[in-house]
Structure formats: C-alpha cells, structure tokens
Design a protein around this motif. Structure first.
Motif, PDB file in Angstrom:
ATOM      1  N   ILE A  65       0.877  -1.165   0.000  1.00 11.11           N
ATOM      2  CA  ILE A  65       0.000   0.000   0.000  1.00 11.11           C
ATOM      3  C   ILE A  65       0.918   1.219   0.000  1.00 11.11           C
ATOM      4  N   HIS A  66       1.054   1.854  -1.149  1.00  6.69           N
ATOM      5  CA  HIS A  66       2.006   2.956  -1.306  1.00  6.69           C
ATOM      6  C   HIS A  66       3.392   2.502  -0.863  1.00  6.69           C
ATOM      7  N   SER A  67       3.875   3.093   0.225  1.00  2.56           N
ATOM      8  CA  SER A  67       5.252   2.790   0.622  1.00  2.56           C
ATOM      9  C   SER A  67       5.289   1.791   1.777  1.00  2.56           C
ATOM     10  N   LEU A  68       4.133   1.242   2.105  1.00  2.30           N
ATOM     11  CA  LEU A  68       4.093   0.256   3.187  1.00  2.30           C
ATOM     12  C   LEU A  68       3.831  -1.113   2.582  1.00  2.30           C
ATOM     13  N   SER A  69       4.618  -2.090   2.965  1.00  5.56           N
ATOM     14  CA  SER A  69       4.276  -3.437   2.540  1.00  5.56           C
ATOM     15  C   SER A  69       4.185  -4.347   3.750  1.00  5.56           C
ATOM     16  N   GLY A 127       5.418 -20.033  11.117  1.00  2.00           N
ATOM     17  CA  GLY A 127       4.733 -18.946  10.415  1.00  2.00           C
ATOM     18  C   GLY A 127       5.260 -17.600  10.876  1.00  2.00           C
ATOM     19  N   GLY A 128       5.010 -16.590  10.061  1.00  2.00           N
ATOM     20  CA  GLY A 128       5.505 -15.276  10.460  1.00  2.00           C
ATOM     21  C   GLY A 128       4.819 -14.155   9.718  1.00  2.00           C
ATOM     22  N   VAL A 129       4.964 -12.966  10.256  1.00  2.00           N
ATOM     23  CA  VAL A 129       4.488 -11.760   9.570  1.00  2.00           C
ATOM     24  C   VAL A 129       5.664 -10.799   9.434  1.00  2.00           C
ATOM     25  N   HIS A 130       5.648 -10.029   8.348  1.00  2.00           N
ATOM     26  CA  HIS A 130       6.738  -9.077   8.169  1.00  2.00           C
ATOM     27  C   HIS A 130       6.211  -7.764   7.616  1.00  2.00           C
ATOM     28  N   TYR A 131       6.985  -6.723   7.813  1.00  2.00           N
ATOM     29  CA  TYR A 131       6.555  -5.403   7.345  1.00  2.00           C
ATOM     30  C   TYR A 131       7.766  -4.646   6.829  1.00  2.00           C
ATOM     31  N   ASP A 132       7.487  -3.669   5.990  1.00  2.00           N
ATOM     32  CA  ASP A 132       8.560  -2.864   5.413  1.00  2.00           C
ATOM     33  C   ASP A 132       7.939  -1.534   5.048  1.00  2.00           C
ATOM     34  N   TRP A 133       8.346  -0.503   5.720  1.00  2.00           N
ATOM     35  CA  TRP A 133       7.703   0.798   5.521  1.00  2.00           C
ATOM     36  C   TRP A 133       8.755   1.846   5.189  1.00  2.00           C
ATOM     37  N   GLN A 134       8.505   2.575   4.118  1.00  2.98           N
ATOM     38  CA  GLN A 134       9.433   3.645   3.767  1.00  2.98           C
ATOM     39  C   GLN A 134       8.727   4.970   3.862  1.00  2.98           C
ATOM     40  N   TYR A 135       9.303   5.859   4.646  1.00  2.00           N
ATOM     41  CA  TYR A 135       8.740   7.188   4.745  1.00  2.00           C
ATOM     42  C   TYR A 135       9.871   8.177   4.522  1.00  2.00           C
ATOM     43  N   ARG A 136       9.831   8.872   3.399  1.00  3.49           N
ATOM     44  CA  ARG A 136      10.904   9.792   3.020  1.00  3.49           C
ATOM     45  C   ARG A 136      12.262   9.111   3.142  1.00  3.49           C
ATOM     46  N   ASN A 137      13.074   9.568   4.077  1.00  5.27           N
ATOM     47  CA  ASN A 137      14.407   8.979   4.181  1.00  5.27           C
ATOM     48  C   ASN A 137      14.510   7.925   5.284  1.00  5.27           C
ATOM     49  N   PHE A 138      13.351   7.459   5.785  1.00  5.95           N
ATOM     50  CA  PHE A 138      13.325   6.417   6.812  1.00  5.95           C
ATOM     51  C   PHE A 138      12.848   5.107   6.195  1.00  5.95           C
ATOM     52  N   ASN A 139      13.443   4.031   6.605  1.00 10.73           N
ATOM     53  CA  ASN A 139      12.971   2.717   6.183  1.00 10.73           C
ATOM     54  C   ASN A 139      12.909   1.817   7.416  1.00 10.73           C
ATOM     55  N   LEU A 140      11.678   1.519   7.813  1.00  6.66           N
ATOM     56  CA  LEU A 140      11.463   0.703   9.004  1.00  6.66           C
ATOM     57  C   LEU A 140      10.983  -0.668   8.526  1.00  6.66           C
ATOM     58  N   PHE A 141      11.594  -1.739   9.029  1.00  8.10           N
ATOM     59  CA  PHE A 141      11.241  -3.061   8.519  1.00  8.10           C
ATOM     60  C   PHE A 141      11.418  -4.091   9.631  1.00  8.10           C
ATOM     61  N   GLY A 142      10.841  -5.255   9.425  1.00  8.02           N
ATOM     62  CA  GLY A 142      11.022  -6.271  10.448  1.00  8.02           C
ATOM     63  C   GLY A 142      10.178  -7.501  10.197  1.00  8.02           C
ATOM     64  N   LEU A 198      16.580   1.911   8.817  1.00  9.86           N
ATOM     65  CA  LEU A 198      17.646   2.547   8.041  1.00  9.86           C
ATOM     66  C   LEU A 198      17.259   4.003   7.856  1.00  9.86           C
ATOM     67  N   ILE A 199      18.202   4.891   8.068  1.00 12.30           N
ATOM     68  CA  ILE A 199      17.914   6.310   7.858  1.00 12.30           C
ATOM     69  C   ILE A 199      19.022   6.916   7.008  1.00 12.30           C
ATOM     70  N   SER A 200      18.621   7.510   5.876  1.00 11.73           N
ATOM     71  CA  SER A 200      19.568   8.344   5.141  1.00 11.73           C
ATOM     72  C   SER A 200      19.415   9.739   5.722  1.00 11.73           C
ATOM     73  N   VAL A 201      20.157   9.970   6.790  1.00 11.19           N
ATOM     74  CA  VAL A 201      19.957  11.190   7.556  1.00 11.19           C
ATOM     75  C   VAL A 201      20.249  12.419   6.702  1.00 11.19           C
ATOM     76  N   ASP A 202      21.236  12.290   5.852  1.00  8.65           N
ATOM     77  CA  ASP A 202      21.798  13.457   5.208  1.00  8.65           C
ATOM     78  C   ASP A 202      22.677  12.925   4.078  1.00  8.65           C
ATOM     79  N   PRO A 203      22.965  13.733   3.055  1.00  8.22           N
ATOM     80  CA  PRO A 203      23.889  13.216   2.040  1.00  8.22           C
ATOM     81  C   PRO A 203      25.211  12.740   2.647  1.00  8.22           C
ATOM     82  N   ARG A 204      25.529  13.232   3.818  1.00  2.99           N
ATOM     83  CA  ARG A 204      26.814  12.877   4.419  1.00  2.99           C
ATOM     84  C   ARG A 204      26.720  11.774   5.449  1.00  2.99           C
TER      85      ARG A 204
END
Lengths: 672, 273
Positions: free
Chosen positions: A336-340, A374-389, A406-412
C-alpha cells in the motif's frame, strides 16, 4: 567488460561474510553469478520496475530508500537522459553512484519495455562452462590401500569437476543444468553410476504482469527478513554497514553447487500491483547419518541433516540421500504505497525424525519429523526512513523477532539499526537472518551502523553490535554475551586510488581452552584485526593491490596470539589484448588457528576462494585468461602455499606429507 | 542496610560504572544520549562537561539533570547549574549529588570561562568534593579542573578537559580523587546532523571511547543515538525544544545491568533585543 582486477565491493563483502560464518558452507556462487550477469546486461534505469532493481539491492549496491528515490525521481521528472543525472537523485552519494555504474545504463529507447517472447527465448546468452581442478600433492585419502584393508579412503580420483550449461536473458529468463564432482568422489562408476555426484537443474521466468515469477527445478526463496526462509548467501555484519536488510527478490533460480541449501520442485509468484502471492513445494533427498534407537527396534532417527555434500568415502556415501525432505508453504505481500505487509508459512516433513545428540546446548533444538513455522513481516518507507522487520513463531510456541531501521539522515550520513530477539526454543529450518551465530535462535542483540562522509574522497564506516545468548551454545557452556565493533576509514581521491584502514574488534565468551576443572567454564576472548589496504590502477593496463593485516587474539589468563599477513597483487589487463594476467605473492605468519587471517583471492570465472591462513609461510598464485576467439575463453590458475614451519599439512584423509600444497584449475567457457 | 551496601558495591564493581570516588560524570541528557560525547557542546550543561564551552553561551542559562542509574534510586544522580555571561567572561555555579543516605557524593563548582579569540576559549573551575559513607564518616577535599575548546572551522570543533590534575586526596585515608583527561571532537555534518566523539582516560581505568549523533528532524524535535566503551553502552534519546525551554530525555543501555533513564530541563533567558 571483464572484472578481473576490479577491486570491488562484492569481493570485500564475500570475504567478510566467509570470515563471519567460518564453519558453514556459504553459498556465494549465486552472488558472483548475479554480479557477472548484471555487468553483462545492466539494468535499464528508464524501464526498471521495483522488481528489476532488486538484484542491485542483493549485491548491496543500493538500499531500498535509494531504489525508491530513483523510481520516484523518474516518475516525477521523466526518464533519465544520462547516467550522470543520478547525481541529482536524493540519498545517492557519489561513491554509491560510482559503484553502481557498471550495473546500470540509461536507454532512451523506451519502446523496448516489453520484451518480445521470441527475444526472451532465443536472444539471450548461451553459456557452457567446464572447470577442472586438482591438488597436486598426494593426500592420504588417495594413497593406494591394500585390498582387504578396512582403513577409510577416498573412493574416487582427486580431480574436482564442474560443468554447466545455461541460457539466460538478463535476470528475466533462464534455464540451465549444473553438474559437480568433488575431489575424492567417483565419476560414472562405483557409487556414482550417474556421473556427477550433484546435479542441479533450473528453469526460471520473471514477468511484470500477473505472473511475477515462476521456477521449476531448483530455486531459492526469501521471505521477509529471513526468519522463515532466505536461501543463498545471507546478510551479516560487515564494513558495508547499511547492508543489513533483505530486500531482494522473493524467488530466484538456484545455480550454485551447495548440495543442501536450496529448494527443489516448483514455485510461483503471482498477483497484481498491490498483492503478491507466493506458493511453493519442494521435495528432495538429503544426507543424514541414520541411527537406530536400539538394535532390535524399527525406530530410526538422524542427529542432523544436510552437511557438506561430500561423498568420498564409504561412510560418506552411506549417508547420502537417506532422508526425504518435503517442504511446502507460501507467502503473501500487500503493498500500500510505501508500506508493505506480509505473512508467510512453511511446513516441513522429514521421512526420518530429527533427534540431535543429547548435549546440554541441544536442549531446545528441534526434534521430530514435522514442523510448521509462520511469520508476519513489514517494510515501511517514509521519506528517508525505512522501518522493517519480521516476527515469527513455530508450532510449539518458539518465537523470533527482528526489527530494523535505516535512515539516510543526510547526504553525508547514513544510519542503520537492527534489534533482534530469537528465542532459544525457536525452530525454523530454513531461516537465515541477521545474527551473530549461524543459527536463528538463542540470541538477542542490538546492532547499529553509521556511514559518515566528512569531506570529498573520505568515508568513515562504523558499527557496534551487542549480543546475548540466553542459553548455552556449542563450545559455550553457559549463557554468554559479546560485543563487536568495526571502524573503517576509506580515502578515495579519484577513480584510480583507494586506500582504507579497518579496525575490527570482536569480544565474546567461550569455554576456557586450558581447563583442569571437571566442569567447563567460560572466559572472555577478544579478537582484533587491523588492516591496511591499497588499490591503485597504475596505468591503463596495470592494477596493484597491497594489503597488510594484523590479528591479535587474546583469551583471558592466556598470552596474546598474533597473526600477520601481507600480500601484493599485480594485474595486467590491456584493453583489446586477448591475454589477462593476475598474480599474487603473500606472506603469512600466525601463531595458531585462533589468529588466522582470511584473504579473498582472484579466481577463474564464477569461482571464488577465501582461504584462511595460519602457521608460517608463503602463498603464491597466478591466473591467465586467454580469449581464443570471440566467445571462447580459457582460464588457467596455479596456486601454491609453502609452510616453513610444517612438515605435514592438514589432517585426517586430507593430510599431505610435505611442506607445500599446490592446486591447478583449468576452465573453458563457450558463449554464443 | 548491610544488604543494600553490598548490592551497591557489587554493582559498582560489576558495571565498572565509574560512580564511586567523585568520578566526573558527563551530565545532561543531550550529551548522554550521544554516548557521553559532549566536550565541545555549548549549552547549559557545559558547566559540567567542559566549562570552556560556556564561553560560547550568550544568555543566562539554568539547567537541571536527573538520572536513575540501572533504575535504582540508590544510584540516583542529580545536578543543577547556572551560567552567567558577563562582559569580562562567563561565570558559572554548579552542584551535584549522587548516591543515597548510606553512601553519597557531593560536588560543587565555581567556574570561569572566556574567549581568547573568536575560535578559542579556556576555562577553570574550582571544586569542592565531598563523600559520605555511613559508619565510616565524611571526607571532603578541594581541587580544580580546566578546559579548552577550539573551533577549527565552522564545522569542526575540538575540546580538551582535565579534572584534578594535582591528584588531591579524596579526604579518605590515602584514597586519591580520580584524575581524568578528556579529548573530543565534533563535526557539524549539515544543519540537520551533528556528530561527536570523545576519548576519556582516568589514570587508573581503561580508556573510554564514545561517539554519538544528533539528528534534528525538525527544530522542535531532535533525535540522538550513541555508543560508549568500557563499559559498553548503547545510548538513545530525544530532545524537545519549545522556544528557550529544552526538555531532553535519554536512556543508556548496559548489556548486563540494563537501562538508566535520564532527564534534563534547561532554560535560556534570551535578552530582548
């Protein structure tokens, strides 16, 4: 374009993976294969769907945040006109783009988004490959035995043979057959009437419509974050501190020679843009040493299944294909958009029940012949954040949880965090998830990594990982904990020079090696590695690699063990010349096995080797590649290790009486 | 009581948590959420971590800090301070109290910091150290600490700080107060990201390294994470900024002993222009 001589991230990554799971038979052929394949047929950024980009994630070249950014950029601003446009995509730094270059291209001719069936079936690459290798010195297992002698020996010849035929159209369609015989296994006679000890066949298609992927024969699966299934090479702690998430394809063809770690049967992935459904079934025979509960009884069991796939002696042959393994299951993903969100289940049945040996550390291991997890998993991307598990549970209530960010905090600056908690009684037979140990159970831990790019040409990568084992483990007779640290500083001022320094520190607890007590007790051990590495493309035809590495291994109450290794590579590859030469000279000196040092070596195409060096001596290898005519290539590799402090190398049937061990490999490839 | 005492000492031993013996603590939930690497940070808690950084504080500021180490009230740590910038340098007063009725330590400091140039500042602080142990009595002593801060560029700062260089006695028989040297560096990666790293050496302890990062998601919310060694610690935290009021929370996680929550509140009296 051949990659011999590119010091690339993949080699370094494989080296670190192998070092990490020292004693397990890793499966890196698939990785090497994918790397090669993508270089030959780069991903077209203008026609790439999310699925097409996933192989780039598998190689650790891009994170999901970055893949998302590329696709979003294209959707917003239209097609890429040039590859250099990647510089204006958010979360992509110059170094990432540079590493990406060989694997992607920009094709303005968008009309070819839909591949014609005819092209798919016949316009790809046909490859036939034969490789032979042999250790030249006689090993004990091959010496002539007197008839009537009961001493164990190798039945077959010392020749190691590998052959494969494969057709592939980039990562969309492929079929092939692989055969492999290990040194010591028989060939077309005796115990191996059918020729090769191991055969593998695959047929694989990946589509972009309702049928997303289908595999017949041997295949690999990856669900969620690997708590249920992730065949092939796993993910692990390495200097690529952001490569800690599974994000590749759910279904992949299996093309390697590991004889255990794959599924055999059929699998299909289908669905719409937002729903993806996977179903699979696998049935194959695997190795296991059958034991009887008691001599009169019909009841049998196996202590373990799988193994290393070697069938060289009578007893190894006796354990071959003794257990029938049937596996089935499925996975569903909603996007669903950026959430799976997804859920998966796997059911396994063994023809012979598993019953691990009665050791305290096996107390909570799986026993029986049927298992459902059995298991459930998720993967959510919001802008520069990627939360998964992923969270998983087995039929007996054993639980496992992994959560990452994972966070791409900044180009650096980039950050990664992984928290995991795998119950000591969690059972999942095909799990391959982020962990300190090689199994996904009996562990909790917290990992964090950071990449800093303080100035042009400079990069600092570091990680820290705490881990706890709530129950005993092999060689650790108490609950234990540990800490891993790594820092790497890389200086890469231009395309031709790269220098890095790496410090690694692993502290953990294990049984004391000097113990006069009746009971084992644990002590702290600490291993530090310090490495300096330089790669320099000296001219258009010459490349140099140099390395120096120190290891310090310290067990509480004992003195430090030291190890040292240094090597120099020289690679000659002139554009347009049919001949390529690669050579290495390496000196090593390590007090004992604990202070061993690993070093990735160049090899013939599709092969890789990462030997561990201990004792004292010298290693040398040379590889020549010659292009006979277009489409026909020959590789020859000669490698020799000389030990100045040994008169006998190896042990058991592999023992060599002498101080040198040499190996020859010859490979021929036909491409049409 | 004896039990409590025993528990306390065993915790000290195990954690190597350098709490006993007037060890200078890193104070402030912002610094501690970043692993304790706050030597270059100019904020109301500079008065504890590196007084030289006070020279870069422009407004009268007050800050209070509280920690429950490993969630035990007996291992509480409370501190507060005031920073007073004047035309002839910056003055500060700070007090802290840690422990409980059976064992506690008190510290009070009077400090002065000033700029030597636009980029360099130095400081000195006079300290009163007091220790009280039930059935043993009280001990007290005086010492001093000095600090230095250099802004190498707009982005890079480095700091140095020494506590008790004269190695005074703690007031208990032949028990020296610790002598600690800290060196640190920080890097402003962008207007959203700030990184800091620090090395801390007590004469009698293994060197402690720590590093951390602050991510300013929006002006009102800052997220932080860090790491420290000897003992190995993970640290996390968040800061909420409402005008001149800053509320910072932190939690440090020790592998064996667990979580220590921390809170600090500070306020800067910005001069009306």
């Amino acid at each position: 374009m051949d990659t011999t001589g590119d010091s690339n991230k993949k080699d370094d990554y494989i080296e670190q993976l192998i070092e990490k799971d020292d004693n397990s038979v890793g499966d890196y052929e698939g990785l090497v294969d994918l790397d090669k394949n993508l270089r030959e047929r780069p991903v077209n950024l203008n026609a790439a769907f999310d699925e097409d980009m996933k192989p780039l994630h598998e190689l650790g070249l891009l994170t999901d945040i970055q893949i998302n950014a590329i696709i979003t950029y294209r959707e917003k601003l239209g097609n890429f006109i040039s590859i250099y446009e990647l510089q204006s995509v958010p979360y992509l730094d110059l170094e990432t783009i540079r590493n990406l270059f060989p694997y992607v291209r920009v094709n303005s001719d968008i009309s070819v988004v839909q591949v014609k069936t005819k092209d798919l079936l016949f316009d790809g690459d046909y490859t036939m490959l034969i490789r032979a290798q042999q250790i030249l010195e006689e090993q004990k297992g091959f010496t002539e035995v007197d008839s009537g002698s009961t001493a164990s020996h190798y039945l077959g010849s010392p020749l190691n043979l590998y052959a494969r035929y494969r057709y592939q159209y980039n990562t969309k369609f492929s079929y092939g057959i692989t055969g492999q015989k290990d040194a010591g296994e028989e060939f077309f006679k005796g115990t191996q009437k059918q020729g090769f000890d191991f055969y593998s066949f695959h047929l694989y298609y990946r589509g972009n419509n309702f049928l997303k992927a289908i595999a017949v024969g041997d295949y690999e699966l990856k669900f969620g974050q690997g708590l249920l299934a992730a065949s092939g090479f796993g993910i692990s702690k390495s200097s690529m501190v952001m490569t800690v998430k599974y994000g590749g394809r759910t279904l992949k063809p299996y093309t390697s020679t590991n004889e255990f770690n794959f599924f055999r049967g059929g699998a299909v992935v289908m669905g719409t843009k937002n729903i993806s459904l996977t179903a699979f079934i696998s049935s194959k025979k695997i190795d296991g040493n059958i034991g009887k509960v008691d001599t009169l009884d019909e009841d049998v069991f196996v202590t373990s299944v799988g193994g290393d796939g070697l069938h060289r002696t009578e007893s190894e042959v006796a354990d071959k294909n003794t257990v029938h393994q049937t596996v089935t299951g499925g996975n569903i993903d909603f996007k669903i958009h950026s959430l799976s969100l997804g859920a998966s289940v796997i059911y396994s049945k063994y023809s012979v029940p598993l019953s691990p040996s009665l050791e305290p550390y096996n107390e909570f291991r799986f026993t029986g012949d049927q298992l459902t997890t059995g298991g459930v998993h998720y993967d959510w991307q919001y802008r520069n954040f990627n939360l998964f598990g992923e969270a998983a549970m087995d039929q007996d209530g054993g639980k496992a949880l992994l959560s990452g960010l994972l966070i791409s905090v900044d180009p650096r600056v980039d950050l990664s965090f992984i928290y995991r908690n795998y119950g000591k009684d969690f059972h999942s037979l095909y799990a391959n998830a982020f962990a300190e140990s090689s199994t996904v159970d009996n562990e909790s831990g917290m990992y964090s990594g950071i990449i800093i790019r303080p100035a042009r040409a400079w990069q600092i990568a570091a990680y820290a990982d705490f881990f706890n084992k709530p129950w005993l483990d092999y060689g650790i007779d108490a609950p234990s904990n540990g800490l891993d640290l790594l820092t790497q500083v890389t200086f890469k001022p231009n395309k031709v020079l790269e220098v890095y320094a790496r410090w690694k520190n692993e502290a953990k607890q294990q049984n004391s090696s000097v113990n006069n007590e009746p009971l084992d007790y644990i002590v702290g051990v600490r291993k530090q590695n310090l490495r300096f590495n330089l790669s320099y493309k000296a001219s258009s035809s010459f490349t140099l690699h140099s390395r120096a590495e120190w290891v310090f291994f310290k067990e509480e109450k004992l003195s430090t063990q030291y190890g040292f290794l240094a090597y120099q590579d020289l690679i000659y590859h002139r554009l347009g010349s049919p001949l390529q030469l690669t050579a290495r000279i390496c000196l090593f000196d390590a007090d004992d096995y604990d202070a061993r040092i690993y070093a990735y070596e160049n090899d013939v195409l599709y092969a890789y080797s990462v030997p561990a060096f201990s004792n004292r001596g010298m290693r040398f290898y040379a590889i020549a590649r010659y292009t006979v005519t277009r489409g026909v290539d020959v590789w020859i590799r000669y490698a020799q290790t000389y030990y100045s402090n040994l008169t006998v190398i190896g042990s058991g049937l592999d023992e060599i009486n002498g101080d040198t061990k040499s190996e020859v490999k010859v490979e021929v490839r036909f491409k049409f | 009581m004896k039990k409590k005492l025993l528990l306390f000492f065993s915790v000290c031993m195990h954690a190597m948590a350098t709490l006993a013996g007037n060890e200078p603590q890193s104070i402030g939930a912002k610094t501690n959420a970043m692993g304790g690497a706050g030597i270059t940070l100019a904020d109301p808690f500079s008065i504890f971590n590196n007084q030289a950084a006070m020279a870069f504080v422009k407004d009268i500021s007050v800050g209070i800090f509280s920690e429950r180490r490993f969630m035990m009230s007996e291992l509480g740590y409370n501190a507060g301070g005031v920073i007073l910038p004047t035309k002839s340098g910056v003055f500060g007063v700070s007090v802290s109290y840690s422990g409980f009725d059976v064992y506690n330590e008190k510290k009070a400091g009077l400090s002065y910091a000033r700029l030597f140039s636009k980029k360099i500042s130095g400081s000195i602080q006079f300290d009163y150290l007091g220790t009280s142990i039930a059935e043993y009595g009280n001990g007290s002593t005086f010492t001093f600490e000095a600090g230095l801060l250099v802004k190498i560029t707009d982005k890079f700062s480095t700091g140095a700080h020494v506590f008790n260089p004269v190695r005074v006695n703690s007031g208990f028989i032949d028990e020296k107060a610790p002598t600690v040297l800290k060196l640190g560096i920080s890097y402003e990666a962008s207007d959203k990201v700030w990184l800091a790293a620090e090395a801390k050496k007590d004469i009698d302890q293994a060197v402690q390294l720590c590093a951390g990062l602050e991510y300013r998601v929006i002006d009102a919310l800052h997220l932080r994470a860090g790491f420290g060694t000897n003992p190995a610690l993970y640290t996390f935290g968040a800061g909420i900024n409402v005008a001149q009021l800053k509320i910072d929370m932190a939690a440090t996680y020790h592998q064996v002993l667990g979580v220590s929550p921390q809170l600090s509140i500070s306020y800067a009296f910005v001069k009306k222009k």
